[in-house]
Design an enzyme around this catalytic site. Structure first.
Site, PDB file in Angstrom:
ATOM      1  CB  CYS A   1      -0.952  -0.006   1.193  1.00  0.00           C
ATOM      2  SG  CYS A   1      -2.084  -1.412   1.208  1.00  0.00           S
TER       3      CYS A   1
ATOM      4  CB  CYS B   1      -3.424   2.988   9.096  1.00  0.00           C
ATOM      5  SG  CYS B   1      -2.923   3.522  10.743  1.00  0.00           S
TER       6      CYS B   1
END
Length: 243
Positions: free
Chosen positions: A209, A232
């Site tokens: 990511c 996150c």
């Protein structure tokens, strides 16, 4: 929300407000000293990704108290360069209590058996590999230290030095530092750069990511690129709501 959780959240909000009133604009090493040695001695941890800018905050905490617990979320999806950077900094700075926290293997097998949850549902992957493990790791503490800075995202632009979240007080000692100040400090103290920074990675998280940022791009363009995801989730309440 159960009564205990509600009470903890109210305590954190009240305590954070009182500390802001008491310590005002204090930040950096001064704020770390007060929080780790006076207000929360033995009840506070620093959470570090050992990412692009982490060396600065880790160096500051090593100057104040090398025994303060440092929590590192080893998601199982990190760059090898990050793990080696962690090991180098821990040895260099003499940090004595670095805790590598991994996701629950039973939960990983149940919820991400093929290891591609990051692709199919990145929010669920972050919850499994970061949010839930961090909540467990911080259970024994009343407060924790973050490395967030206001320049990083629009959402962080108005963050205070002291806030509350999930029943804990959160300390943001570098909140007003910009990229130039961080780099100047790193160079002045001969701290190693994360090896991926020179390759165009400005904000470094899990390998699947994280992408390079093109010249002139925003600081976190390389995180979850192609989506509207910017966090996150560890800086949201455990239920996913805003603080």
């Amino acid at each position: 929300m159960n009564a205990l959780n509600a009470d903890a959240k109210q305590w954190a909000r009240d305590h954070a407000a009182a500390l802001r009133n008491l310590y005002g604009p204090l930040e950096g090493e001064g704020l770390l000293k007060v929080m780790t040695q006076l207000e929360f001695r033995g009840r506070i941890a620093l959470v570090s990704s050992f990412g692009a800018e982490s060396a600065v905050l880790l160096h500051l905490i090593s100057k104040v108290d090398r025994t303060v617990p440092v929590v590192f979320l080893d998601t199982g999806k990190l760059f090898g360069e990050t793990l080696r950077h962690r090991d180098r900094l821990v040895k260099m700075l003499g940090l004595t209590d670095v805790r590598s926290i991994e996701p629950d293997p039973v939960e990983v097998d149940a919820r991400d058996p093929d290891g591609v949850l990051w692709r199919d549902n990145p929010n669920a992957c972050c919850r499994l590999r970061k949010v839930e493990p961090l909540a467990r790791a911080l259970g024994e503490f009343d407060a924790w230290i973050t490395g967030r800075k206001r320049f990083q995202t629009n959402e962080r632009a108005l963050l205070p030095t002291i806030e509350a979240g999930d029943g804990k007080v959160k300390i943001n000692p570098l909140i007003s530092w910009d990229a130039e100040a961080l780099e100047a400090y790193r160079v002045a103290h001969n701290l190693p750069a994360h090896p991926l920074v020179e390759d165009g990675y400005l904000s470094i998280g899990c390998m699947p990511c994280t992408d390079r940022v093109i010249p002139g791009g925003d600081y976190r363009d390389g995180r979850w690129s192609g989506t509207d995801k910017k966090e996150c989730g560890i800086h949201l309440e455990i239920d996913g709501s805003g603080i």
